[in-house]
Design a protein around this motif. Structure first.
Motif, mmCIF file in Angstrom:
data_model
loop_
_atom_site.group_PDB
_atom_site.id
_atom_site.type_symbol
_atom_site.label_atom_id
_atom_site.label_comp_id
_atom_site.label_asym_id
_atom_site.label_seq_id
_atom_site.Cartn_x
_atom_site.Cartn_y
_atom_site.Cartn_z
ATOM 1 N N PRO A 120 15.842 99.331 -64.582
ATOM 2 C CA PRO A 120 17.000 99.228 -63.681
ATOM 3 C C PRO A 120 17.947 100.409 -63.838
ATOM 4 O O PRO A 120 18.255 100.820 -64.958
ATOM 5 C CB PRO A 120 17.672 97.923 -64.140
ATOM 6 N N GLY A 121 18.357 100.964 -62.722
ATOM 7 C CA GLY A 121 19.286 102.086 -62.757
ATOM 8 C C GLY A 121 18.652 103.426 -63.061
ATOM 9 O O GLY A 121 19.348 104.433 -63.162
ATOM 10 N N ARG A 122 17.346 103.458 -63.210
ATOM 11 C CA ARG A 122 16.623 104.696 -63.503
ATOM 12 C C ARG A 122 15.513 104.892 -62.478
ATOM 13 O O ARG A 122 15.020 103.948 -61.893
ATOM 14 C CB ARG A 122 16.017 104.663 -64.913
ATOM 15 N N GLY A 182 16.657 95.618 -71.169
ATOM 16 C CA GLY A 182 17.329 96.831 -70.726
ATOM 17 C C GLY A 182 17.955 97.610 -71.866
ATOM 18 O O GLY A 182 18.643 98.606 -71.631
#
Length: 244
Positions: A87-89, A174
């Motif tokens: 997530p977020g990458r 995460g």
């Protein structure tokens, strides 16, 4: 024949002990790794991986599809701990690409007639025609080895925190995986050894048993408390040329 080049962000060395082995296949080996870096690096905005992640490529090439299929296989096998889409990458298949590409390169050398050789890709090793003695760095002392193993025809890979810090994440949480200091896996191919080592590291301490249960894999791990954990079949060093 001995040669070292810096490719894909780390040094790659080739040692071939076959008398009179020509240089052209070694040129092809390094050209292949440079091609892989250009096509699959998530850090190059024009790479196939980066363009696929941005939705600019409708379908991945067969080679990238092979890599992504391996990524998905290990995501499922680890219950989501290993995942190249955090997530977020952006999409980052480097954990699979390194071992996969060097293994493909080794097959190019074998096709060209190489029989006794050793490839060292940033500390991960493919050996052929051994035995070769391969040292594994101590996870807390750069000037020491924590084990030495014999490798005849196969590969060994280590995932650890000592070079790049907490760079391996448990995708289930995460957060960085911190249960192990290092995880070394011996397997028939570097594709398997490298991916299993990274996936096991993401799993933490439970990754030791998980990796040891994988077909044809032997493991040597050091957990965060400094305890050594290894499978019964992990190869014990004897005599032979040192893979440097």
């Amino acid at each position: 024949m001995r040669r070292v080049e810096h490719v894909m962000g780390f040094p790659v060395s080739v040692r071939i002990d076959d008398e009179g082995f020509p240089g052209a296949p070694v040129d092809g080996f390094f050209a292949w790794l440079r091609e892989v870096d250009a096509r699959f690096s998530p850090f190059r905005p024009d790479s196939e991986v980066a363009r696929l992640d941005r939705g600019e490529v409708p379908d991945p090439s067969p080679a990238l599809r092979e890599v992504l299929d391996l990524c998905e296989e290990y995501r499922i096998a680890t219950g989501g701990a290993f995942d190249v889409r955090l997530p977020g990458r952006g999409l980052d298949p480097c954990a699979v690409v390194k071992g996969w590409s060097v293994q493909k390169g080794a097959e190019l050398l074998r096709t060209a007639g190489a029989r006794r050789f050793c490839l060292n890709a940033g500390g991960d090793v493919i050996a052929s025609g051994g035995p070769w003695r391969v040292g594994v760095r101590h996870p807390e002392r750069a000037d020491r080895l924590c084990t030495v193993l014999d490798l005849t025809d196969g590969a060994v890979a280590t995932s650890a925190r000592y070079e790049r810090g907490d760079h391996i994440f448990d995708a289930r949480t995460g957060r960085p995986a911190t249960g192990l200091l290092s995880m070394t896996v011996v397997a028939p191919t570097l594709t398997q050894a490298d991916t299993v080592a990274t996936a096991a590291f993401a799993l933490g301490t439970q990754g030791v048993e998980w990796a040891a249960a994988r077909e044809n894999c032997e493991v040597f791990a050091v957990d965060a408390a400094g305890r050594v954990l290894r499978s019964p079949g992990f190869p014990v060093a004897g005599t032979g040329a040192v893979a440097a």
